[in-house]
Structures are given as structure tokens and as C-alpha cells.
Design a protein around this motif. Structure first.
Motif, PDB file in Angstrom:
ATOM      1  N   TRP A 194       5.766   0.025   1.801  1.00  0.00           N
ATOM      2  CA  TRP A 194       6.421  -0.171   0.514  1.00  0.00           C
ATOM      3  C   TRP A 194       5.741  -1.357  -0.180  1.00  0.00           C
ATOM      4  O   TRP A 194       4.880  -2.016   0.442  1.00  0.00           O
ATOM      5  CB  TRP A 194       7.922  -0.391   0.679  1.00  0.00           C
ATOM      6  N   VAL A 195       6.110  -1.625  -1.413  1.00  0.00           N
ATOM      7  CA  VAL A 195       5.304  -2.578  -2.179  1.00  0.00           C
ATOM      8  C   VAL A 195       6.074  -3.782  -2.702  1.00  0.00           C
ATOM      9  O   VAL A 195       5.564  -4.547  -3.524  1.00  0.00           O
ATOM     10  CB  VAL A 195       4.581  -1.875  -3.352  1.00  0.00           C
ATOM     11  N   ALA A 196       7.307  -3.987  -2.213  1.00  0.00           N
ATOM     12  CA  ALA A 196       8.033  -5.188  -2.645  1.00  0.00           C
ATOM     13  C   ALA A 196       7.330  -6.432  -2.117  1.00  0.00           C
ATOM     14  O   ALA A 196       7.258  -7.455  -2.783  1.00  0.00           O
ATOM     15  CB  ALA A 196       9.480  -5.140  -2.160  1.00  0.00           C
TER      16      ALA A 196
ATOM     17  N   HIS B 138      11.810  -6.074   7.050  1.00  0.00           N
ATOM     18  CA  HIS B 138      11.597  -4.630   7.000  1.00  0.00           C
ATOM     19  C   HIS B 138      11.776  -4.087   5.577  1.00  0.00           C
ATOM     20  O   HIS B 138      12.880  -4.052   5.050  1.00  0.00           O
ATOM     21  CB  HIS B 138      12.595  -3.972   7.966  1.00  0.00           C
ATOM     22  N   HIS B 139      10.674  -3.735   4.952  1.00  0.00           N
ATOM     23  CA  HIS B 139      10.633  -3.165   3.596  1.00  0.00           C
ATOM     24  C   HIS B 139      10.922  -4.180   2.481  1.00  0.00           C
ATOM     25  O   HIS B 139      11.043  -3.763   1.324  1.00  0.00           O
ATOM     26  CB  HIS B 139      11.604  -1.982   3.452  1.00  0.00           C
ATOM     27  N   THR B 140      11.037  -5.450   2.789  1.00  0.00           N
ATOM     28  CA  THR B 140      11.497  -6.379   1.749  1.00  0.00           C
ATOM     29  C   THR B 140      10.361  -7.120   1.042  1.00  0.00           C
ATOM     30  O   THR B 140       9.214  -7.121   1.481  1.00  0.00           O
ATOM     31  CB  THR B 140      12.437  -7.476   2.307  1.00  0.00           C
TER      32      THR B 140
ATOM     33  N   ARG C 184       0.844  -1.193   0.000  1.00  0.00           N
ATOM     34  CA  ARG C 184       0.000   0.000   0.000  1.00  0.00           C
ATOM     35  C   ARG C 184       0.880   1.243   0.000  1.00  0.00           C
ATOM     36  O   ARG C 184       1.096   1.873   1.038  1.00  0.00           O
ATOM     37  CB  ARG C 184      -0.904  -0.018   1.242  1.00  0.00           C
ATOM     38  N   LEU C 185       1.373   1.585  -1.168  1.00  0.00           N
ATOM     39  CA  LEU C 185       2.211   2.781  -1.249  1.00  0.00           C
ATOM     40  C   LEU C 185       1.333   4.014  -1.030  1.00  0.00           C
ATOM     41  O   LEU C 185       0.185   4.059  -1.494  1.00  0.00           O
ATOM     42  CB  LEU C 185       2.872   2.828  -2.628  1.00  0.00           C
ATOM     43  N   THR C 186       1.900   5.012  -0.361  1.00  0.00           N
ATOM     44  CA  THR C 186       1.140   6.228  -0.060  1.00  0.00           C
ATOM     45  C   THR C 186       0.486   6.799  -1.318  1.00  0.00           C
ATOM     46  O   THR C 186       1.140   6.964  -2.349  1.00  0.00           O
ATOM     47  CB  THR C 186       2.071   7.279   0.571  1.00  0.00           C
ATOM     48  N   ASN C 187      -0.780   7.094  -1.187  1.00  0.00           N
ATOM     49  CA  ASN C 187      -1.566   7.738  -2.252  1.00  0.00           C
ATOM     50  C   ASN C 187      -1.733   6.859  -3.501  1.00  0.00           C
ATOM     51  O   ASN C 187      -2.085   7.363  -4.569  1.00  0.00           O
ATOM     52  CB  ASN C 187      -0.964   9.103  -2.639  1.00  0.00           C
ATOM     53  N   SER C 188      -1.481   5.570  -3.350  1.00  0.00           N
ATOM     54  CA  SER C 188      -1.669   4.662  -4.480  1.00  0.00           C
ATOM     55  C   SER C 188      -3.085   4.110  -4.462  1.00  0.00           C
ATOM     56  O   SER C 188      -3.771   4.153  -3.442  1.00  0.00           O
ATOM     57  CB  SER C 188      -0.690   3.503  -4.385  1.00  0.00           C
TER      58      SER C 188
ATOM     59  N   LEU D 232      16.627 -10.478  -1.698  1.00  0.00           N
ATOM     60  CA  LEU D 232      15.523  -9.624  -1.242  1.00  0.00           C
ATOM     61  C   LEU D 232      15.665  -8.244  -1.870  1.00  0.00           C
ATOM     62  O   LEU D 232      16.766  -7.743  -2.042  1.00  0.00           O
ATOM     63  CB  LEU D 232      15.528  -9.517   0.282  1.00  0.00           C
ATOM     64  N   VAL D 233      14.544  -7.640  -2.216  1.00  0.00           N
ATOM     65  CA  VAL D 233      14.549  -6.276  -2.747  1.00  0.00           C
ATOM     66  C   VAL D 233      13.525  -5.438  -1.992  1.00  0.00           C
ATOM     67  O   VAL D 233      12.668  -5.982  -1.273  1.00  0.00           O
ATOM     68  CB  VAL D 233      14.253  -6.258  -4.267  1.00  0.00           C
ATOM     69  N   HIS D 234      13.629  -4.142  -2.153  1.00  0.00           N
ATOM     70  CA  HIS D 234      12.824  -3.203  -1.357  1.00  0.00           C
ATOM     71  C   HIS D 234      12.018  -2.230  -2.219  1.00  0.00           C
ATOM     72  O   HIS D 234      10.828  -2.069  -2.036  1.00  0.00           O
ATOM     73  CB  HIS D 234      13.735  -2.404  -0.426  1.00  0.00           C
ATOM     74  N   GLY D 235      12.712  -1.519  -3.102  1.00  0.00           N
ATOM     75  CA  GLY D 235      12.001  -0.602  -4.004  1.00  0.00           C
ATOM     76  C   GLY D 235      11.707   0.768  -3.430  1.00  0.00           C
ATOM     77  O   GLY D 235      10.907   1.515  -4.003  1.00  0.00           O
ATOM     78  N   SER D 236      12.355   1.126  -2.320  1.00  0.00           N
ATOM     79  CA  SER D 236      12.065   2.437  -1.744  1.00  0.00           C
ATOM     80  C   SER D 236      12.618   3.560  -2.619  1.00  0.00           C
ATOM     81  O   SER D 236      13.705   3.451  -3.186  1.00  0.00           O
ATOM     82  CB  SER D 236      12.619   2.539  -0.323  1.00  0.00           C
TER      83      SER D 236
END
Lengths: 530, 530
Positions: free
Chosen positions: A304-306, A471-473, A51-55, A222-226
Motif C-alpha cells: 500500500w502507499v500510505a 501494517h499498511h499504515t 509500490r501499489l500493484t501495477n503502479s 495513522l491512515v492506510h488507503g486500502s
């Protein structure tokens, strides 16, 4: 049914110790044998996902949560908007090594970078750079290339267990009062962290590069995408990708010893700019005494959405919702209003909770025309001025440390509050939550409340595998939420909220902040320092 | 240059202790300051990548290794074929959840299952089944579906560090002599493990299922892709995929609580059936005394293909190659021939090293027409008959426990050999390799040599993160090989080989195996047991 038990409670009658004990018992029973927290988690994480902000996904989640709150009978369900910038989403993306051989690499597009329209195929160049001072070395060498901007480094050696619960002594170590440090340079560092990616994008675009690639900061695929280029009126030019560390370093090694590999990247990422305002979501159980103020619990609903945003911070969000459900189901009629907050924009810099602080608690002068400076420099501007609602917030509990059970609470430097917090926590000692420690914590939505002198706290949580791999992954999915922990968290939170809302005694407050003195009153400015 | 130093060594002159010490010093110097092992690793892992048995990539790697051996001046470089079945490879594949929302899932096609031609889109059904006894429950319910055949389970909680080095006491714990157990049922269990996937494929195809999906056996978005349907004349019908555990369980949870998700899978997997024989690769440094037999070091060169086959077992392979390079570079002229072996077909059941044993050391009757029974039941058939070359193999050292440095050696139950092994290892105590322990080890290419009474050993290695996250996974890349460890491994291996090849004394041998008695001479057959 349970509501009838408390039906006779009036505005001014203090709740008896027996009544309180009975209520705590009911909360424990409802939150364990009748728990819905994992089903909420399933609907949110599995059904809606990251759930990315404002998505669009966060908007779906907010509609879903508002419906849940309404179904449970909560009141004053509403959103409060704040300027954020466009939403962003993608469905399909890939990164493949084409030469010297085919490798389908593990990647994610960097948030708030544009899609590629068509696949982009080009030779790479490894050009480690993170700030403008690094750009000159690469001028004239990047045209037509896909630029790898991270230092490759070497594989990690994780010598601590990935999954961990706290011993009592681990918690006791957090009982440390520390003077708050005041470092205005921190504002500059934050600003650079946000602005440098934009400067990088400008530089690379001007040089004719086609896209840029960064390395995941965790090993193990692992990836994050921030990413942080979400600001209004900002449109980065180049698509950007985060590659798994293993895939990134393979490219870098090949480029070091031979012909630089050719890779192909694709992303259908798109911006959603029909509304540049993001929203926080609120719901309430109304208090019986309008002059008694309110207590609040909050968690950031954005992620984040990863992965599916499960332990960061779907866990905290559904614990907030389940606490609301439990208290509502029991029909409590608290003296103080209990407000439930699902923040947005946390991952990009606590924007949602800061907006709340500025609207309701205290504010400083805005910085017209520079939203980034306005936001990240906010804490370091003086004077700070109280809003009328400042003293109404009697307690705030934040949850944002993963899905591990609550083991205690941080008094966050507010020594005077520790006694009362300890008393409220005491019924939950058998559930493993009993220690009150003094240390303060940072990095999430209680921070700006603390920064304006509001009594805002986080819980001590078992870390589980939050920091090590979630965390974020891309592995942040419901699989790594422990049902027993989630039930305990919801129960303890509901109990703390209920007691804070009923307590005759208010939590002691720290003084309203004034501009701090320099830490060293005898220091001279060093002319060599920026 | 170094060759000249030993130019005068003749067939029958024992090497003096001083000469031996000097040679060990040279080996250490060459293998550390002049090491090429990480460049070999880079060419193999980064340049060629994963090497499934009999695949084009393994053939490329074998050609590359043969060229290296030739360039270093090794002799008798040759391959020995054995019947295996087709090769298999894929370049592009994906698995996406389509409904209830879009998720690009982490996956790998299961080895030796066919590609999909076109993408397959269908509803899933979660039908956990691993053997024919489970099939009946699902008869008539699978037509047109993509079938998820694993039990979903729940997320793991890894409470041991992912990366680990051994303490001396950890190694000492392995100093345990254990009677060899003889369990003919083990043969049946092995057979079932190989045959059940074929029966599953037949059942699902007959039911009209479109594809099947299994869950990764590791959490953290790692996948493996292991599969066993490579046999000649076998052509499985259905495409199959391994999904990351997190992605698999998300599907399973959604199917449990609502409409089963629709997913789309695609794979361009293809068989390479132009040659059904796989090959082992050999190279030698010839001995000066043809009657003295030979010593050998080996590692399997084949790998799974989710990653680059780095710590399993590119590491062992390039250590073998680097030991060959070091000894060749030093111009050693050993009494016994030193043979270097790069096995194939290890991952599917030690097929390459078994073929070597059967051709050169000892064999049992074949099972005509049933290659699977012939292979997996081989160890349990009697009598066993010596080949003429049986006694020529004086020592075999296997490397297949990752990329961690050598800390000692397993005497593998051969108590009499321990003294000599200890003496050969002693120069390497300062490099951390000194302990000789009695326990035996299993699961790799020395096993069938031991099973015919040959003196075959594995080293004790620091585990690093081999078992926790690399073994067969998508993260098995060069990033997780430690250069210092690889150099140490190559040096110690070269030194052990050299001493074994020069030693006046031969390693004691265990008796040639005869059919074992039952463990319990008084047991009756239980009529209820299969």
C-alpha cells in the motif's frame, strides 16, 4: 573466491556435513559483516517508496530489482504477467474542515478511486453503511453531500506494548495442529468484501453524492488507503478518502450536535490503464541437477502507499534479494535450482502468487466473464487438477510478517516435514531461530501453494511493532526496520534455501487435495440460512 | 432547588457531618447522571480546537468559558493580564519532498516562527545543532539551504503499553518524601532552552539559510509544533517546521547516501501583535465568611495546536468548569470563596500562574529589560517577599495530567497536610480516588505557588495514553478523553473544593521560603565548571 571451494561439487555427489557447515559459516559471515540488506532497503523504501500493484512505482522497483539480480549474476530473470486491472497513483491530496473552523485533516485517497479534478467543498452527512442492506435508509438524503460511511466509534485503549519480541513460550504456543476447516461461505464473505465498495460507489453516485469518506481503522493519526476497485473494465465514479480516526470522529461529533461541518477534499489521483497486467518477478541460481526440481523463496513486492511499504513487505522483499546476493556472492552451485520470487497483487488478494500456482502447480476451471468470482472463489471450486510442474517445487519459504528476526518456522500442519525443517534450522539456533511449530498461517503468498499440496512455509518472526502501528499504515517506513533483524533474516533464509536445495532428502508432502467432506456429516441445511 | 436546602447556613455555623455527606452525595449525583463535562469538552475541543497562548482561538475559548461561568451564576468573572508577546496562528502549511521523488510529509510549523509568504523550495542540508557551540562547524555551508537541525537517530521501540491505569502499588510508590534540591544551574539550563532557538534563528539567517526543520521527538507520524520565540520585541527571521520523525529521517538518510533531497515548505503562519498581554480567566462562588480566605482550582486553558489541546489540558479545563457548574447548580454557599482559574501561557513556562503568584502571593525583584531572565530566573532570586494576599489562599488544586480519573492526591512534600487531604478524599474511595502520597510533582501551574509556600497540590491521575502518544501531539483530540474518567474527575474535584471551602481546619502550611543553604556545605567551587 568462495565459488572455487565448491567448484568440484558434481551433480550426484552429496554434500558432506563438513562442507555444509562451512557453507553455513560463510553465509553467516557474508550476511552479517558484508550485509547489503539495509542499503537495499534504503534504495527501495526511501528512493522508490510505496509500490501499489501495477503502479509506476512498482514498475520502477521491479526494474531496480531485476538490475540488482543481474548485477549479482543471477539467471533466468524474468517477469510473468497476470490480469489485474489498471495501476493507480496520486501525488497531491488534502481534506480540510472549512466550517465550523479550519482544520487540515490527516487523510489519504482510497486506492483505485478517481481524483477530484477540482477541490470538492460540501456539507457532510454521517451515513454509516457497509453493504446494500444499509442503503435504503439513506436514499434521497445524500445529494450534493460528502458522505461519511463509517461508524465513528470511540478512541482505542492500547493496553499491549506496541513493540514486542517473542519468548520461547510464545512460540511454543503456536505448536498446534488444527484440522483445516472448509467453509464455502468464506468465499461469499470475500466476494462481498470486494463487491460492496463497488455497490456503495454505484449507490452514492446514483444518489448524487459528491464523494465518500471512511474512517481509519487505527487511532493515532495513522491512515492506510486500502481499496479494491482495481478490476479491468471497472471505473468507480466517486472520489473517496480515508480520514484519520481522530479527524473523522471530530466531524461526526460536530454533525451529531449541530450543523454538519463543511469540508473540502482534493485528490489528483489517476489511473494507469495502458497495461492491465501486473507482473511477478523471478530470478534464479540454477541447479546442477535438472531432475531434482527447485526450491523457492518469495515475498510480495507490492505494498500500500500510505507509507513506503517498509515492513509490509519491503522487508521481506529485500531479505529475499539479500539471500540471493549472499548465495550468489558465495558462488554456490546447488543441486536444485533456487528461485527467488517477488510477487505482485498480494495486497489485493494474493493475485500474483495465485497466478503462479495456476500456471505452474495446479488449477481449477476458470469463471469466464467474472474475474472477481474467478479469483476469490477459486479455492472453493472442484475439481483441482495438477500441472506438470507440480511436483518440481520441493520447498517454498515465504516472508511476509514484518521486519522482525526469524525465530523459527511454521510446519503449517505438515507434521512429517517438521523433522527436516528442524534439522535445516538447527545451525541458526545461536542466531535465535530454532523452533519448529505445527500451526498453519494464512493471509499471504504461501497460502495457495499449500492449498494445492505444495510444501510451502512461513517463518515465525518477532512481531516488533508490525501489527500495532505499521501494517499498511503511513508510519510503515524504513525507520521501523531493525538492521540486526534484517541481517539475521537474510542469513537464515539463505541458509534454509541452501540446505533445501542441497538436501538428499525431500520434504514430505501432504496428499494432493480432494474435495473435503462436510465437517458435520449429519447436518441438514437450515432453510433460514442463505 | 438545591440552593434552598442550604439556605439557612450562616457564616459561623460549622457544617455537620451529615450535611457534608448529603452534599457529597448530591455532588456525585449531579456530576454523573447530569454531567455536562463531555459536552463542554466537545464545544471546546471540537468547536474551538487548539488554543495557543494569546491566539485568536484562546481568546474565543476564554469568551466561551466566561459565558458559561456567567450562565451558571458564578461571580467575579474576570481576566488578569500579563505581558507575554504576540499571539500566533496558521491555517495552511505543508512540506513536500520534491526530489528524488514526491512525498507529502507530515509536518507542523514551529510556533512563533514566521510564515513563508511564497512556498520555499531548496536543497536540504543536515546540520545537527542545538546551541551556539555547534554553529562554527556549519558556517559558510548553509546559504540558500533548508537546514535540518536535529540528529536523525533511529526508530523507537515502545515496549510499554500505550494505555495504562495505575495499580494501588504504582500509586504507593509515589509516597516518597524527597528533600527539595536547589540547583541554580537549573535556571541557566532553562534560559538556554529558550534562548538557543533565537540564537539559532539569528545564526541561520546570517548564513543565508532559507528555513529550518526539526524532527518530531515522537515516532509514529505524530508532530507537536512547540516553539518559544514569542517574546515582545522579538521577531525571528526564518520559517521553521517540525517534521514527523519518519519523514525527517527519510530526508536525512537520502542526504547521507546521495544527492541531498530538494524539499518545498509553505506556511501561512502569522503573528497577532495587536495586544502583547495574555490573560488568565477567573470565576468564583463567593464565600460567606470574607475573613476565611479562599480555595482555588486551576488548569491551564492554553494548549499547543498540533491537535485540539484535549488531554493537555482541555480535560483539566473542562473538569474545572464542570466542578464550578456542579457546585453552582447545587447552590452551595461555602464558608470560603471558591475560585476557578483557567491559566494561560502555561506551555511556554507557567507564565500565567507565575503572574498570579507575583501579583497575589509573593514576589521577587524584577529584572528590568530582560523578560526572559525575569521569568525563568525568578525562582532563583532572593529575597522573596510576601504579598498581602499570601495567607488567604487556603488550598489550591491543579489539574494537568491528562484525562485519566483521579486516583489520589500528592501531598507534595507537605507531610502535615496529608491527614486532612486524606479525610477530604475519603468519600471518594468508592470512585477510585483515595490514596494520599507524599511525592511532589513539577512542570505545571501549582509549582510557583508551592515555591512561595502556598498549600498547592496536584492529583494522582491514571496516565492512560497521555505520555505515550497524546502530550502535545497531533493526536491530542477529544477521542482520547474517557467520559467516565472525566465525570469522576469533575466530581472528585468539586467534592475536594467544597470540603476545603467548608473545613473548620485549615491545611497546614510549609514555612515561607528562605534562601536555601548549599546542599553540600563543604563543597568548593570547581574552577573548570562554568
Amino acid at each position: 573466491m568462495a565459488a572455487a571451494l565448491l567448484g568440484g561439487a558434481s551433480v550426484s555427489t552429496p554434500v558432506s556435513a563438513d562442507e555444509l557447515d562451512g557453507r553455513i559459516d560463510e553465509i553467516v559471515a557474508e550476511g552479517t559483516s558484508q550485509s547489503e540488506v539495509m542499503l537495499l532497503a534504503h534504495e527501495l523504501m526511501d528512493g522508490i517508496g510505496g509500490r501499489l500493484t501495477n503502479s509506476p512505482a512498482l514498475h520502477r522497483a521491479q526494474g531496480w530489482a531485476a538490475d540488482k539480480f543481474a548485477g549479482w549474476g543471477l539467471t533466468n530473470i524474468h517477469t510473468e504477467p497476470f490480469l489485474f486491472g489498471p495501476g493507480w497513483s496520486f501525488d497531491n491530496a488534502y481534506a480540510q474542515m472549512i466550517e465550523p473552523r479550519h482544520v487540515d485533516m490527516t487523510m489519504i485517497p482510497v486506492a483505485w478511486t478517481p481524483g477530484t479534478a477540482e477541490p470538492i467543498r460540501a456539507e457532510i452527512v454521517v451515513a454509516p453503511m457497509s453493504k446494500p442492506e444499509h442503503f435504503d435508509e439513506w436514499r434521497g438524503k445524500l445529494s450534493g453531500k460528502i458522505v461519511l460511511v463509517s461508524l465513528p466509534g470511540t478512541g482505542d485503549e492500547p493496553t499491549r506494548p506496541a513493540f514486542r519480541r517473542l519468548e520461547s513460550k510464545d512460540i511454543a504456543e503456536r505448536d498446534r495442529f488444527e484440522e483445516e476447516t472448509y467453509d464455502p461461505d468464506e468465499a461469499n464473505r470475500r466476494l462481498e468484501r470486494v463487491r460492496n465498495p463497488m455497490l456503495l460507489d454505484e449507490f452514492l453516485a446514483a444518489e448524487g453524492a459528491l464523494a465518500w469518506v471512511k474512517k481509519s481503522y487505527r487511532d493515532g493519526k495513522l491512515v492506510h488507503g486500502s481499496g479494491y476497485t482495481h478490476w479491468p473494465d471497472l471505473q468507480p465514479s466517486l472520489p473517496a478518502f480515508e480520514l484519520a480516526a481522530e479527524d473523522y470522529r471530530r466531524l461526526a461529533r460536530l454533525a451529531k450536535t449541530g450543523t454538519p461541518p463543511t469540508i473540502e477534499v482534493y485528490s489528483d489521483a489517476r489511473f494507469h490503464d495502458e497495461d492491465l497486467e501486473a507482473e511477478n518477478l523471478f530470478a534464479e541460481i540454477p541447479g546442477t541437477d535438472r531432475s531434482a526440481g527447485y526450491v523457492m523463496a518469495g515475498a510480495h513486492f507490492d505494498s500500500w502507499v500510505a507509507g513506503d511499504g517498509a515492513v509490509d513487505n519491503g522487508a521481506g522483499s529485500v531479505a529475499i534479494m539479500e539471500a540471493a546476493r549472499i548465495l550468489s556472492q558465495l558462488g554456490v552451485r546447488p543441486k536444485r535450482t533456487i528461485r527467488f520470487a517477488l510477487w505482485s497483487g498480494e495486497e489485493q488478494g494474493l493475485h500474483g502468487s495465485l497466478a503462479y500456482v495456476r500456471a505452474h502447480l495446479a488449477d481449477r476451471a476458470a469463471v469466464p466473464g467474472d474475474l472477481i468470482e474467478d479469483r476469490y472463489g477459486w479455492r472453493y471450486r472442484w475439481p483441482l487438477e495438477k500441472k506438470p510442474g507440480h511436483d518440481d517445487l520441493k520447498a517454498y519459504f515465504n516472508i511476509d510478517n514484518g521486519s522482525g528476526r526469524l525465530r523459527g518456522i511454521y510446519a503449517e500442519g505438515n507434521l512429517a516435514a517438521a523433522r527436516l525443517l528442524k534439522s535445516w534450522l538447527s545451525p541458526f539456533a545461536p542466531l535465535g531461530a530454532e523452533q519448529v511449530v505445527t500451526s498453519d498461517t494464512s493471509g499471504t503468498d504461501h497460502v495457495y501453494m499449500q492449498a494445492v499440496g505444495a510444501p510451502a512455509f512461513q517463518f515465525v518472526q518477532d512481531p516488533l511493532d508490525y501489527g500495532s502501528r505499521l501494517h499498511h499504515t503511513s508510519a510503515d517506513t524504513l525507520d521501523h526496520m531493525r538492521p540486526e533483524d534484517m541481517r539475521q533474516m537474510s542469513v537464515v533464509l539463505a541458509g534454509m534455501l541452501y540446505q533445501a536445495a542441497m538436501s538428499d532428502e525431500e520434504l514430505p508432502r501432504v496428499p494432493f487435495p480432494a474435495e473435503p467432506n462436510r465437517t458435520d456429516p449429519f447436518a441438514y441445511d437450515d432453510p433460514d440460512e442463505d
